[in-house]
Scaffold this active site. Structure first.
Site, PDB file in Angstrom:
ATOM      1  NE  ARG A  95     -27.354  19.244 -23.513  1.00  0.00           N
ATOM      2  CZ  ARG A  95     -26.193  19.446 -22.905  1.00  0.00           C
ATOM      3  NH1 ARG A  95     -25.547  18.435 -22.379  1.00  0.00           N
ATOM      4  NH2 ARG A  95     -25.655  20.651 -22.843  1.00  0.00           N
ATOM      5  CG  HIS A 139     -22.404  16.340 -19.490  1.00  0.00           C
ATOM      6  ND1 HIS A 139     -21.213  16.049 -18.864  1.00  0.00           N
ATOM      7  CD2 HIS A 139     -22.378  17.674 -19.733  1.00  0.00           C
ATOM      8  CE1 HIS A 139     -20.504  17.157 -18.720  1.00  0.00           C
ATOM      9  NE2 HIS A 139     -21.182  18.165 -19.232  1.00  0.00           N
ATOM     10  CG  ASN A 178     -31.103  25.642 -20.035  1.00  0.00           C
ATOM     11  OD1 ASN A 178     -30.335  25.416 -19.106  1.00  0.00           O
ATOM     12  ND2 ASN A 178     -31.737  24.691 -20.693  1.00  0.00           N
ATOM     13  NE  ARG A 210     -19.325  23.790 -14.820  1.00  0.00           N
ATOM     14  CZ  ARG A 210     -19.404  25.115 -14.931  1.00  0.00           C
ATOM     15  NH1 ARG A 210     -19.523  25.834 -13.832  1.00  0.00           N
ATOM     16  NH2 ARG A 210     -19.372  25.707 -16.114  1.00  0.00           N
ATOM     17  CE1 TYR A 218     -26.459  18.312 -15.211  1.00  0.00           C
ATOM     18  CE2 TYR A 218     -24.142  18.666 -15.672  1.00  0.00           C
ATOM     19  CZ  TYR A 218     -25.374  19.155 -15.306  1.00  0.00           C
ATOM     20  OH  TYR A 218     -25.529  20.502 -15.049  1.00  0.00           O
ATOM     21  CG  HIS A 260     -13.912  21.407 -20.085  1.00  0.00           C
ATOM     22  ND1 HIS A 260     -14.463  20.419 -20.875  1.00  0.00           N
ATOM     23  CD2 HIS A 260     -14.937  21.911 -19.353  1.00  0.00           C
ATOM     24  CE1 HIS A 260     -15.756  20.330 -20.639  1.00  0.00           C
ATOM     25  NE2 HIS A 260     -16.068  21.221 -19.716  1.00  0.00           N
ATOM     26  NE  ARG A 318     -19.103  31.734 -19.154  1.00  0.00           N
ATOM     27  CZ  ARG A 318     -18.359  32.721 -19.649  1.00  0.00           C
ATOM     28  NH1 ARG A 318     -18.412  33.911 -19.101  1.00  0.00           N
ATOM     29  NH2 ARG A 318     -17.567  32.507 -20.677  1.00  0.00           N
TER      30      ARG A 318
END
Length: 706
Positions: free
Chosen positions: A571, A599, A52, A381, A475, A441, A411
């Protein structure tokens, strides 16, 4: 001094975004320090903390470095800090956390010795181990090394991001000192096992560090250090639009290569024997003392996953969380066709409590169903070996129209997305690379089919997370699948606009950013404010990953001041500071950091008796609400609305992994009242999934504490 807001009153309820993120990563570090977690899981949390932090430095700190060159006097609107002040505050916070990270890592590695797992960093070796390492170095490592000695003929080499190196201070026969650098990577594995009936390991950098003098036989090694650097990775794809004859995918391939060569933003040193080495590295890397961090243990923790692969024996089971298995959804019968079942009722999948097989089965069924005409999907993703991509390829090969909106700017996933986009195109799928200036997204799927009577039918899916089988096991996410025609018409409008490179300006069912989502959220909050002012019960509940949109924050503060009860499970980043008195007195904020990454995004407007329920891909971040295409979908089925409310209620009761904001950006676990049950919400939600699937609970889940 409280760095999370300046003294001026206008910053009283606002927190700097990056410092808030560091507070989140501190909560991850707390899980590594928490002795109630299994030992290797603590090591996993340590690796997550490091990963992270590395990404944060590459992206956020890299961005601040760029801003320092262009807009050094720019003021952060949430804290009143200049760019330089933000960088200094970030480095102070990281410096504060580094000793804790070192202590926890040393403690974990020492406790692993109780399970006969030994990290042999170069000390306390037996003579047999010394001879083994010496022979291994001479035969397997030394021939492959490419050392550098820096002088006027040999400039400072390019150093790879997050790669380990050995720096040595060398003295020649004429008394001159030079810096030598040895890459600790190449054609050998980083984790090296020593011959033993136990697990004894060292790292390749430890080995090279130990025998560095043999790499430079004509020099005397005065001192040595292990180090790694972190490079800026914040590069804008728009910078590459210099050649409009190139395809966007070709441009992104150039961008990925360019990113690897950006400037360093941090230097990590381990086992340093000389300040002179550090000074020379700083000078060549153009870094200040603020950007140098000293570690007692490895600077890169990527070896943790390799170590985990060695611990398959039953005797190592106590080192890990007891196993939990994602359950099939109780809402569908997997022995029957899915599309007819979905046409009768909406389905809500909850990952990782339920497995992703139901969604993959839907895509595979659509690929083979002769009545299906087209499949349209947004992809951000996906997994490396994605069954989702395989199903889309099969559909295209079967002659169906397959339109995939591929976000190549996801990214650190750009290379993976480039690879599978080529596969889709070769199979005959139509590819759209998003919209200029806006990332796509959203997690949106639309299946269009022709019914027997000739009319069109639709299946729409909207999710909170990616179409990724790997992350669906790690997640927590929600996925709504519906045959509702009104939702499908809105989804069709989203895809039509994406195909034309435009934005959705009006949407009566779906909320779609950047033009309708935030506006709808603010309108619904205003409605609760009116209800509160009229004396009626008013409530807002949000579960999101991050909050920094100042328009939404200001509206939440106004709602709280009007008497609206606001509950938020956030979170990560939270730029809203709440206090028990004053305007934010009616806002409660908690953060859950546990076994699975929280998530899902859930918006609940109003108390249950008149509640509007949405799930979404969008956090309340300005990047999501203003610079991305996101979708929020209403959950209309009463049973599914109750299921989401139950999920939220369980998470609000969490007293094991939840931490509550207590002011000034500080989060603390609240004490559990004597005699009260311990509630780990993720464990409780797994218990619910087992029961709904009709499967018995694992024995450990039946214990009183769970």
């Amino acid at each position: 001094m409280w760095e999370y807001a300046m003294a001026e009153n206008k910053y009283k309820h606002l927190i700097n975004r990056d410092l808030s993120w560091l507070k989140f990563n501190e909560r991850v570090l707390e899980e590594a320090e928490d002795h109630s977690n299994p030992l290797f899981e603590r090591l996993n949390f340590m690796a997550i903390y490091h990963s992270n932090l590395s990404e944060f430095l590459m992206v956020r700190v890299g961005s601040l470095h760029d801003r320092l060159l262009l807009k050094k006097d720019e003021i952060d609107p949430r804290s009143g800090m200049t760019t330089l002040e933000q960088l200094r505050a970030i480095n102070r916070k990281i410096r504060e956390l580094t000793p804790r990270k070192n202590r926890a890592l040393i403690e974990i590695l020492r406790e692993l010795e109780n399970y006969h797992i030994f990290y042999k960093a170069g000390v306390h070796l037996t003579k047999y181990e010394e001879r083994f390492l010496e022979r291994y170095f001479e035969r397997n490592v030394l021939p492959l090394l490419s050392p550098h000695i820096l002088d006027k003929h040999h400039p400072f080499p390019f150093l790879q991001n997050n790669t380990v190196y050995i720096a040595v201070l060398l003295k020649s026969k004429d008394g001159k000192t030079q810096l030598g650098i040895i890459p600790a990577s190449g054609y050998f594995e980083r984790l090296l096992l020593l011959p033993s009936k136990y697990i004894k390991f060292t790292l390749i950098e430890d080995l090279i560090y130990r025998f560095a003098s043999r790499v430079f036989p004509r020099h005397r090694v005065e001192a040595r250090s292990i180090f790694s650097i972190t490079r800026n990775a914040d590069i804008d794809a728009d910078e590459a639009f210099f050649d409009y004859d190139m395809s966007y995918r070709d441009i992104m391939e150039i961008i990925v290569k360019k990113r690897k060569k950006l400037e360093p933003v941090r230097l990590d040193i381990c086992r340093s024997q000389s300040e002179e080495i550090t000074k020379r590295l700083m000078k060549n890397l153009n870094l200040t003392q603020d950007e140098v961090f000293f570690n007692e243990m490895p600077t890169v923790l990527s070896f943790v996953s390799d170590l985990k692969d060695l611990l398959t024996d039953e005797k190592y089971r106590p080192l890990f969380y007891p196993p939990l298995v994602s359950q099939p959804s109780g809402q569908v019968d997997l022995n029957k066709k899915l599309i007819p079942q979905i046409q009768k009722r909406d389905v809500l999948l909850s990952y990782p409590y339920q497995d992703m097989k139901t969604f993959v089965r839907l895509l595979e069924e659509a690929a083979m169903n002769p009545s299906v005409m087209s499949i349209k999907i947004t992809l951000y993703r996906v997994a490396r070996n994605s069954k989702v991509i395989d199903a889309l390829i099969r559909a295209a090969e079967n002659g169906k129209e397959v339109i995939t909106v591929v976000e190549l700017r996801a990214r650190f996933d750009e290379e993976n997305n480039i690879d599978w986009s080529k596969r889709l195109q070769e199979a005959g799928a139509s590819l759209i690379y998003g919209i200029e200036d806006y990332k796509v997204h959203s997690k949106l799927l639309l299946i269009t089919m022709k019914k027997r009577d000739g009319a069109l039918g639709f299946i729409t899916q909207v999710g909170t997370g990616n179409y990724n089988e790997s992350t669906a096991k790690l997640y927590t996410d929600l996925s709504l699948i519906t045959a509702d025609e009104d939702i499908a018409i809105n989804a069709q409008d989203v895809f039509k606009n994406l195909c034309m490179g435009s934005l959705v300006e009006n949407s009566d069912i779906l909320m779609v950013s950047p033009l309708t989502l935030k506006q709808s959220v603010l309108r619904y909050i205003d409605q609760e404010i009116l209800m509160a002012k009229s004396g009626a019960p008013a409530q807002l509940t949000f579960k999101i990953n991050s909050l920094n949109d100042t328009d939404i924050i200001k509206k939440l503060i106004a709602a709280s001041d009007a008497g609206v009860k606001i509950r938020m499970i956030i979170r990560g980043i939270c730029c809203l500071n709440v206090e028990t008195t004053g305007k934010t007195r009616n806002i409660d904020i908690s953060s859950i950091v546990g076994r699975y990454l929280e998530h899902s995004r859930i918006y609940l407007f109003g108390p249950k008796e008149r509640q509007k329920v949405y799930i979404s891909s969008a956090d309340f971040m300005s990047r999501n609400t203003e610079r991305r295409v996101e979708v929020a979908v209403p959950v209309l089925d009463p049973d599914l609305k109750r299921e989401i409310n139950d999920l939220i209620d369980i998470q609000l009761k969490d007293n094991v992994k939840a931490r509550h904001q207590v002011g000034k950006g500080v989060y603390r676990k609240l004490p559990v009242p004597k005699g009260a049950p311990r509630i780990d919400s993720q464990v409780e939600l797994f218990k619910r999934a087992y029961r709904e699937a009709g499967n018995p609970l694992p024995e450990w889940l039946q214990e009183k504490n769970f």
